[in-house]
Design a protein around this motif. Sequence first.
Motif, mmCIF file in Angstrom:
data_model
loop_
_atom_site.group_PDB
_atom_site.id
_atom_site.type_symbol
_atom_site.label_atom_id
_atom_site.label_comp_id
_atom_site.label_asym_id
_atom_site.label_seq_id
_atom_site.Cartn_x
_atom_site.Cartn_y
_atom_site.Cartn_z
ATOM 1 N N GLU A 17 -17.424 -1.342 -8.804
ATOM 2 C CA GLU A 17 -17.911 -0.012 -9.166
ATOM 3 C C GLU A 17 -17.672 0.982 -8.034
ATOM 4 N N GLN A 18 -17.370 0.462 -6.839
ATOM 5 C CA GLN A 18 -17.089 1.322 -5.692
ATOM 6 C C GLN A 18 -15.601 1.685 -5.727
ATOM 7 N N LYS A 19 -15.308 2.950 -5.964
ATOM 8 C CA LYS A 19 -13.927 3.334 -6.264
ATOM 9 C C LYS A 19 -13.329 4.352 -5.290
ATOM 10 N N LYS A 20 -14.018 4.613 -4.191
ATOM 11 C CA LYS A 20 -13.559 5.659 -3.277
ATOM 12 C C LYS A 20 -12.163 5.388 -2.731
ATOM 13 N N PHE A 21 -11.834 4.120 -2.520
ATOM 14 C CA PHE A 21 -10.529 3.768 -1.953
ATOM 15 C C PHE A 21 -9.653 3.034 -2.972
ATOM 16 N N ASN A 22 -9.836 3.380 -4.236
ATOM 17 C CA ASN A 22 -9.136 2.652 -5.297
ATOM 18 C C ASN A 22 -7.619 2.835 -5.271
ATOM 19 N N LYS A 23 -7.132 3.833 -4.556
ATOM 20 C CA LYS A 23 -5.673 3.984 -4.470
ATOM 21 C C LYS A 23 -5.041 2.818 -3.711
ATOM 22 N N TYR A 24 -5.893 2.037 -3.022
ATOM 23 C CA TYR A 24 -5.413 0.858 -2.296
ATOM 24 C C TYR A 24 -5.722 -0.438 -3.033
ATOM 25 N N ILE A 25 -5.974 -0.337 -4.327
ATOM 26 C CA ILE A 25 -6.428 -1.505 -5.081
ATOM 27 C C ILE A 25 -5.469 -2.687 -4.979
ATOM 28 N N ASP A 26 -4.167 -2.419 -4.959
ATOM 29 C CA ASP A 26 -3.200 -3.515 -4.865
ATOM 30 C C ASP A 26 -3.344 -4.264 -3.545
ATOM 31 N N ILE A 27 -3.541 -3.520 -2.466
ATOM 32 C CA ILE A 27 -3.729 -4.134 -1.151
ATOM 33 C C ILE A 27 -5.021 -4.934 -1.129
ATOM 34 N N GLU A 59 -0.893 -4.120 11.173
ATOM 35 C CA GLU A 59 0.149 -3.525 12.001
ATOM 36 C C GLU A 59 1.318 -2.962 11.192
ATOM 37 N N ILE A 60 1.459 -3.386 9.948
ATOM 38 C CA ILE A 60 2.611 -2.952 9.157
ATOM 39 C C ILE A 60 2.134 -2.309 7.853
ATOM 40 N N GLU A 61 2.995 -1.448 7.334
ATOM 41 C CA GLU A 61 2.662 -0.775 6.070
ATOM 42 C C GLU A 61 2.772 -1.750 4.898
ATOM 43 N N PRO A 62 1.963 -1.541 3.860
ATOM 44 C CA PRO A 62 1.014 -0.451 3.661
ATOM 45 C C PRO A 62 -0.371 -0.722 4.264
ATOM 46 N N TYR A 63 -0.536 -1.860 4.892
ATOM 47 C CA TYR A 63 -1.845 -2.251 5.439
ATOM 48 C C TYR A 63 -2.290 -1.322 6.567
ATOM 49 N N SER A 64 -1.345 -0.893 7.378
ATOM 50 C CA SER A 64 -1.661 0.022 8.472
ATOM 51 C C SER A 64 -2.132 1.379 7.953
ATOM 52 N N ILE A 65 -1.618 1.773 6.793
ATOM 53 C CA ILE A 65 -2.042 3.049 6.206
ATOM 54 C C ILE A 65 -3.501 2.975 5.787
ATOM 55 N N LEU A 66 -3.879 1.864 5.153
ATOM 56 C CA LEU A 66 -5.286 1.649 4.785
ATOM 57 C C LEU A 66 -6.169 1.680 6.030
ATOM 58 N N TYR A 67 -5.767 0.970 7.062
ATOM 59 C CA TYR A 67 -6.552 0.921 8.298
ATOM 60 C C TYR A 67 -6.746 2.319 8.876
ATOM 61 N N ASN A 68 -5.698 3.084 8.957
ATOM 62 C CA ASN A 68 -5.790 4.421 9.539
ATOM 63 C C ASN A 68 -6.705 5.325 8.728
ATOM 64 N N GLU A 69 -6.700 5.150 7.414
ATOM 65 C CA GLU A 69 -7.564 5.998 6.591
ATOM 66 C C GLU A 69 -9.040 5.650 6.779
ATOM 67 N N PRO A 136 -10.965 -3.756 7.524
ATOM 68 C CA PRO A 136 -10.688 -2.535 6.757
ATOM 69 C C PRO A 136 -10.692 -2.738 5.250
ATOM 70 N N ASP A 137 -10.170 -3.883 4.795
ATOM 71 C CA ASP A 137 -10.122 -4.119 3.352
ATOM 72 C C ASP A 137 -11.506 -4.296 2.750
ATOM 73 N N SER A 138 -12.380 -5.029 3.424
ATOM 74 C CA SER A 138 -13.738 -5.215 2.897
ATOM 75 C C SER A 138 -14.530 -3.911 2.946
#
Length: 217
Positions: A17-27, A59-69, A136-138
């Motif tokens: 139900e928490q959807k604030k970062f749903n653009k990263y759902i695949d990650i 350290e690598i995209e797209p994971y680094s993008i999630l971390y930075n956000e 970052p993912d959790s």
Amino acid sequence: MNNAESIIIEKRKEIFEQKKFNKYIDILDKMGIPKEFNYKNCIPEVFSDLEYQKIKKFEIEPYSILYNEVLQYTQTRKNHENKNIIILVHPFYPILRHANFLIQFPEYYKCYLDYEEKILEILNNSNSNIILFESPDSFARFTYKFYDIGSVKEVIFTEHSTGKVLDVNSIKDLEHYNNMQIAGCYGENCIKDVEEQLKNTKIKRMNELIMERAMKL
């Protein structure tokens, strides 16, 4: 579907139900357990990636993008007081990453429910003084909600699946704090990682608020 499985699936609904970062759902699905999963085979997909050693450190995209956000998201405040500090490590790891254990071991699930009730009492109190150690993912999947509530005053990001911090500078200030308490998951894994990194700091375990892994590695 057995009864235990249906219970856990129902319980996990709040996570999604928490959807604030749903653009990263695949990650998030690759790094954890997605909404639909097979509890007999729910090892996160990233573990089999040849680049996992870089992925776990974001350290690598797209994971680094999630971390930075999420890093930018949590830079808006750092206003905890040097008193009654609780270091909370990966608080919902069993339900986020090891839902299979909760299904396979009913007694372990009962222990988790008791633990979760106590953890939520602290996290739902905006007056709590929590420093959250979280991957970052959790954080993006679920625990950002407690940062929004205000009980989590600071977030220190860790590797995926360990308690090792992504930025050693993020814990330097903690050396100046005294009499902190530590809770979360798991006592002999990620909590131990955090304690080893803060070995020059006085930290007391809150044993009633610490979960262990259902099956030792």
